[in-house]
Scaffold this motif. Structure first.
Motif, PDB file in Angstrom:
ATOM      1  N   GLY A 179       0.388  -1.721  -0.126  1.00 25.12           N
ATOM      2  CA  GLY A 179       0.346   0.288  -0.348  1.00 25.12           C
ATOM      3  C   GLY A 179       1.028   1.811   0.346  1.00 25.12           C
ATOM      4  O   GLY A 179       0.840   1.693  -0.646  1.00 25.12           O
ATOM      5  N   CYS A 180       1.911   1.893   0.632  1.00 21.34           N
ATOM      6  CA  CYS A 180       2.101   2.627   0.875  1.00 21.34           C
ATOM      7  C   CYS A 180       4.024   2.349   0.496  1.00 21.34           C
ATOM      8  O   CYS A 180       4.730   3.560   0.737  1.00 21.34           O
ATOM      9  CB  CYS A 180       2.336   3.094   2.610  1.00 21.34           C
ATOM     10  SG  CYS A 180       3.293   1.637   4.153  1.00 21.34           S
ATOM     11  N   LYS A 211      -3.812   2.321   2.868  1.00 24.04           N
ATOM     12  CA  LYS A 211      -2.862   2.667   1.712  1.00 24.04           C
ATOM     13  C   LYS A 211      -3.352   1.026   1.439  1.00 24.04           C
ATOM     14  O   LYS A 211      -3.419   0.559   0.807  1.00 24.04           O
ATOM     15  CB  LYS A 211      -2.256   2.649   1.198  1.00 24.04           C
ATOM     16  CG  LYS A 211      -1.690   4.392   0.793  1.00 24.04           C
ATOM     17  CD  LYS A 211      -0.541   5.219   1.099  1.00 24.04           C
ATOM     18  CE  LYS A 211      -1.369   6.989   0.846  1.00 24.04           C
ATOM     19  NZ  LYS A 211       0.668   7.431   0.454  1.00 24.04           N
ATOM     20  N   ASN A 265      -6.852  -0.153   0.827  1.00 21.36           N
ATOM     21  CA  ASN A 265      -6.972  -0.044   0.326  1.00 21.36           C
ATOM     22  C   ASN A 265      -6.516  -1.048  -1.099  1.00 21.36           C
ATOM     23  O   ASN A 265      -7.660  -1.330  -2.404  1.00 21.36           O
ATOM     24  CB  ASN A 265      -6.880   1.400  -0.488  1.00 21.36           C
ATOM     25  CG  ASN A 265      -7.429   2.763   0.371  1.00 21.36           C
ATOM     26  OD1 ASN A 265      -8.810   2.245   1.098  1.00 21.36           O
ATOM     27  ND2 ASN A 265      -6.922   3.914   0.435  1.00 21.36           N
ATOM     28  N   TYR A 266      -5.281  -1.220  -1.505  1.00 25.82           N
ATOM     29  CA  TYR A 266      -5.124  -2.238  -1.961  1.00 25.82           C
ATOM     30  C   TYR A 266      -5.435  -3.167  -1.666  1.00 25.82           C
ATOM     31  O   TYR A 266      -5.992  -4.005  -2.780  1.00 25.82           O
ATOM     32  CB  TYR A 266      -3.530  -2.376  -1.944  1.00 25.82           C
ATOM     33  CG  TYR A 266      -2.714  -3.021  -2.266  1.00 25.82           C
ATOM     34  CD1 TYR A 266      -2.561  -3.560  -3.388  1.00 25.82           C
ATOM     35  CD2 TYR A 266      -2.702  -4.063  -1.586  1.00 25.82           C
ATOM     36  CE1 TYR A 266      -1.965  -4.568  -4.264  1.00 25.82           C
ATOM     37  CE2 TYR A 266      -1.989  -6.025  -2.602  1.00 25.82           C
ATOM     38  CZ  TYR A 266      -1.289  -6.063  -3.637  1.00 25.82           C
ATOM     39  OH  TYR A 266      -1.065  -6.663  -4.275  1.00 25.82           O
TER      40      TYR A 266
END
Length: 183
Positions: A46-47, A65, A68-69
């Motif tokens: 994610g990040c 993040k 969300n991924y």
């Protein structure tokens, strides 16, 4: 393995292997594996933050993040809600085929029959097999006690996701959704 499956295998009465269902004996911790997890670096999808594998689970739980991924991946494989209104046979509780006592889970039925019916030679239909899509509700086992010991040492629901008739894509989508729910 997911937590519910591991908990099922590690029941205090008789912990069993999650793959072959052999009885587990007390063992030692895999210190070499723990050390490898502590020393192996990975990157959050994610990040893109670098961290050790041992920290990834706690990071993923708080990284928006990363979440969300994961949700994007779920959306990519989810077709439609997996609701089906047809009637499903009960594959969770079973009657004893000898005395008709009801509402045994699979393990309970095996234990009940071992304790009370181990010497009964009457040919009976296995209620567990009869409830499965491939089961024959008219087949009478010549040796029901041996059948129970050989065929029902583990629960089918450990290996089969919800709908026994679902296709592989649907099952994969269900597994992904459950894994996100069971954090």
């Amino acid at each position: 393995f997911c937590t519910p499956c591991l908990q099922e295998c590690l029941k205090p009465k008789k912990p069993v292997c999650g793959v072959c269902r052999s009885t587990l004996s007390p063992g030692s911790r895999a210190l070499d594996l723990e050390k490898q997890i502590e020393m192996t670096e990975t990157t959050c999808n994610g990040c893109n933050k670098k961290m050790y594998l041992s920290k990834m689970r706690s990071h993923a739980a708080s990284c928006s993040k990363y979440q969300n991924y994961i949700m994007e991946g779920v959306k990519a494989v989810t077709k439609e809600p997996l609701h089906n209104t047809r009637n499903f046979p009960n594959r969770f509780t079973f009657p004893c085929p000898y005395c008709s006592e009801k509402n045994f889970d699979q393990e309970g039925l095996v234990e009940h029959c071992k304790m009370l019916h181990s010497m009964d030679a009457k040919q009976v239909v296995c209620p567990i097999c009869a409830s499965m899509p491939w089961g024959d509700p008219n087949y009478r086992s010549a040796n029901f006690m041996e059948h129970l010991q050989r065929r029902h040492r583990f629960s089918y629901d450990t290996f089969v996701v919800c709908d026994y008739d679902a296709d592989e894509d649907d099952m994969m989508a269900q597994v992904l959704m459950r894994s996100l729910r069971d954090k």
